[in-house]
Design a protein around this motif. Structure first.
Motif, PDB file in Angstrom:
ATOM      1  N   PRO A   1       0.805  -1.238   0.000  1.00 21.11           N
ATOM      2  CA  PRO A   1       0.000   0.000   0.000  1.00 21.11           C
ATOM      3  C   PRO A   1       0.829   1.274   0.000  1.00 21.11           C
ATOM      4  O   PRO A   1       0.398   2.292  -0.547  1.00 21.11           O
ATOM      5  CB  PRO A   1      -0.813  -0.130   1.294  1.00 21.11           C
ATOM      6  N   THR A   2       2.016   1.233   0.601  1.00 20.33           N
ATOM      7  CA  THR A   2       2.858   2.427   0.585  1.00 20.33           C
ATOM      8  C   THR A   2       3.233   2.805  -0.838  1.00 20.33           C
ATOM      9  O   THR A   2       3.184   3.979  -1.228  1.00 20.33           O
ATOM     10  CB  THR A   2       4.136   2.178   1.406  1.00 20.33           C
ATOM     11  N   LEU A   3       3.608   1.822  -1.626  1.00 16.55           N
ATOM     12  CA  LEU A   3       3.983   2.095  -3.018  1.00 16.55           C
ATOM     13  C   LEU A   3       2.779   2.544  -3.834  1.00 16.55           C
ATOM     14  O   LEU A   3       2.920   3.353  -4.757  1.00 16.55           O
ATOM     15  CB  LEU A   3       4.631   0.857  -3.637  1.00 16.55           C
TER      16      LEU A   3
ATOM     17  N   LEU B   1      -3.025  18.610  -5.539  1.00 18.69           N
ATOM     18  CA  LEU B   1      -1.844  18.805  -4.698  1.00 18.69           C
ATOM     19  C   LEU B   1      -2.133  18.513  -3.226  1.00 18.69           C
ATOM     20  O   LEU B   1      -1.385  17.781  -2.562  1.00 18.69           O
ATOM     21  CB  LEU B   1      -1.317  20.233  -4.860  1.00 18.69           C
ATOM     22  N   LEU B   2      -3.228  19.098  -2.704  1.00 22.68           N
ATOM     23  CA  LEU B   2      -3.498  18.960  -1.278  1.00 22.68           C
ATOM     24  C   LEU B   2      -3.972  17.559  -0.909  1.00 22.68           C
ATOM     25  O   LEU B   2      -3.551  17.009   0.117  1.00 22.68           O
ATOM     26  CB  LEU B   2      -4.537  19.988  -0.830  1.00 22.68           C
TER      27      LEU B   2
ATOM     28  N   GLY C   1      -2.339  11.920   0.636  1.00 17.67           N
ATOM     29  CA  GLY C   1      -2.031  10.526   0.314  1.00 17.67           C
ATOM     30  C   GLY C   1      -0.608  10.106   0.613  1.00 17.67           C
ATOM     31  O   GLY C   1      -0.368   9.074   1.251  1.00 17.67           O
ATOM     32  N   LEU C   2       0.376  10.904   0.172  1.00 14.85           N
ATOM     33  CA  LEU C   2       1.769  10.489   0.316  1.00 14.85           C
ATOM     34  C   LEU C   2       2.203  10.378   1.775  1.00 14.85           C
ATOM     35  O   LEU C   2       2.847   9.384   2.161  1.00 14.85           O
ATOM     36  CB  LEU C   2       2.677  11.444  -0.456  1.00 14.85           C
TER      37      LEU C   2
ATOM     38  N   HIS D   1      -8.969   6.529   0.018  1.00 14.97           N
ATOM     39  CA  HIS D   1      -8.277   7.762  -0.384  1.00 14.97           C
ATOM     40  C   HIS D   1      -8.447   8.004  -1.885  1.00 14.97           C
ATOM     41  O   HIS D   1      -8.735   9.134  -2.317  1.00 14.97           O
ATOM     42  CB  HIS D   1      -6.794   7.659  -0.032  1.00 14.97           C
ATOM     43  N   LEU D   2      -8.268   6.955  -2.679  1.00 15.67           N
ATOM     44  CA  LEU D   2      -8.408   7.095  -4.131  1.00 15.67           C
ATOM     45  C   LEU D   2      -9.842   7.471  -4.503  1.00 15.67           C
ATOM     46  O   LEU D   2     -10.069   8.300  -5.400  1.00 15.67           O
ATOM     47  CB  LEU D   2      -8.004   5.786  -4.815  1.00 15.67           C
ATOM     48  N   LEU D   3     -10.806   6.889  -3.806  1.00 18.78           N
ATOM     49  CA  LEU D   3     -12.206   7.224  -4.046  1.00 18.78           C
ATOM     50  C   LEU D   3     -12.459   8.691  -3.716  1.00 18.78           C
ATOM     51  O   LEU D   3     -13.135   9.408  -4.482  1.00 18.78           O
ATOM     52  CB  LEU D   3     -13.102   6.320  -3.198  1.00 18.78           C
TER      53      LEU D   3
END
Length: 432
Positions: free
Chosen positions: A282-284, A314-315, A321-322, A372-374
């Motif tokens: 998941p980190t990658l 960006l935010l 996410g990162l 997060h992607l959703l």
């Protein structure tokens, strides 16, 4: 195998110092998601809406600020071999002031009045000041990897400029001073914060963390040596041109910086593809999503897309996410390392310490990434289909809640094993 060569692990600060930053930060992302779910499309009408300003500072100071400051307090002694002076006092004061500052500033910007704005801005500025002075001393003394140090030093300088510009804007908002075309100053403040402070800190972390945790090749030498100072000079030149009204010059320089970050993103993705560990954890996944969001934001800016879209990419795409992805590795690593250290000190070799991979549920980390992607997709889509705004806020709050619960689980495991790793009682009998 994780590469830890060149790290001064014996100089790491107590784990509770960075952990308090990491465990508090998701609360602000949850608050930003709930604010979006409450206000819905109204929040995204313009970046100047009170709700949009509040959500931006909840993420920028409350979430990103706390995580980045906590990570730096941990990284500097380990990566650069330079301890932060009075690290416990600095960590405690910074954490408290940034927490109060982010909450007060966001609440004030949301419409609760100028008093809270003054209190929040003052607390946040003081928190960053308390942080940046001792960290600056440590960075001057540091003798670690040149590429990482250069990025961290330029990021710290960009943070100081960002805070100064933020205080200027608060003074303008309060009517204490006047500036011509204050929107240019707002854009300059955002550029220093996103490209300078956050962008360069991400570069510094990537240069160190990717080869260490994923056994990737190192970044190219020219990027390690020249990228950070070039971005710092570029942001300064573009800001000056922008404020003085030389729009074409400012846009050209900012465009060049944007291309530079696209190059960094592509190099990062290339290095990840060359890693020695083929498993895509998941980190990658967060690194992939963040780098693609970075490219999308740069392209959106180049083609004059709505500023709200750039802010979302960006935010949320990078800024939310990162750090979440990095925490999936950083907190388990710190937990494992400090437990190992306690085991050596206590002599309790009969107790089996959990390994890094068992400290955090990979399945739930994937759930967090999916949410997060959703949230990111719904937020981007809500700019054209406003009804998606409230579901986006709910998804953002849920993803941050899952992140918080995962981190709490790691912290509870540490506390349980740390209690067991007490020094073994002396076997020596009474003296006669």
């Amino acid at each position: 195998m994780m590469g830890t060569g060149g790290l001064s692990l014996d100089q790491a600060p107590p784990i509770d110092i960075p952990a308090r930053f990491f465990l508090t930060a998701p609360l602000f992302a949850i608050a930003a998601g709930l604010l979006l779910a409450w206000q819905g499309p109204t929040l995204l009408v313009s970046r100047w809406m009170p709700g949009a300003l509040a959500a931006t500072h909840l993420i920028a100071i409350g979430y990103l600020g706390l995580i980045m400051c906590g990570a730096l307090l941990q990284m500097l002694p380990v990566v650069a071999g330079a301890a932060v002076p009075a690290v416990r006092l600095v960590g405690t004061a910074t954490h408290l002031l940034l927490t109060v500052g982010a909450a007060g500033l966001a609440w004030g910007l949301a419409g609760s009045g100028p008093t809270l704005i003054r209190v929040g801005a003052g607390a946040a500025a003081l928190g960053f000041l308390v942080f940046v002075i001792p960290v600056g001393i440590a960075l001057v003394r540091a003798r670690g990897a040149p590429g990482t140090l250069l990025a961290l030093r330029t990021a710290a300088l960009a943070l100081a400029v960002t805070v100064a510009l933020g205080l200027l804007l608060v003074a303008v908002l309060q009517g204490w001073i006047r500036v011509a075309e204050h929107t240019r100053w707002v854009d300059t403040h955002a550029a220093w914060g996103l490209m300078g402070w956050v962008g360069l800190l991400v570069v510094g972390v990537a240069v160190q963390v990717l080869p260490m945790f994923y056994v990737t090749p190192t970044y190219p030498a020219p990027m390690r040596r020249w990228f950070a100072p070039a971005v710092l000079v570029g942001v300064g030149a573009a800001s000056a041109a922008w404020i003085m009204g030389a729009d074409l010059v400012g846009q050209a320089v900012f465009g060049t910086i944007a291309l530079g970050f696209i190059g960094f993103a592509f190099i990062t993705l290339r290095l990840i593809s060359l890693r020695e560990r083929p498993r895509l954890d998941p980190t990658l996944l967060h690194w992939w999503a963040a780098m693609l969001s970075l490219c999308g934001a740069a392209l959106a800016w180049t083609f004059a897309a709505p500023p709200t879209l750039i802010g979302v990419l960006l935010l949320v795409g990078v800024g939310v996410g990162l750090p979440a992805g990095m925490l999936f590795k950083i907190l388990p690593f710190l937990t494992w390392f400090h437990l190992q250290h306690r085991q050596l000190g206590s002599g309790r070799f009969d107790l089996r310490i959990p390994h890094m991979g068992s400290l955090l549920s990979t399945r739930w980390a994937r759930v967090q990434f999916g949410l997060h992607l959703l949230a990111l997709a719904l937020l981007a889509g809500s700019l054209w289909v406003p009804v998606l705004a409230r579901p986006a806020g709910i998804a953002l709050a849920l993803s941050s809640l899952v992140l918080l619960l995962l981190l709490i689980g790691v912290a509870r495991t540490y506390r349980r094993f740390a209690a067991l790793l007490r020094p073994a009682p002396s076997r020596a009998g009474p003296q006669t």
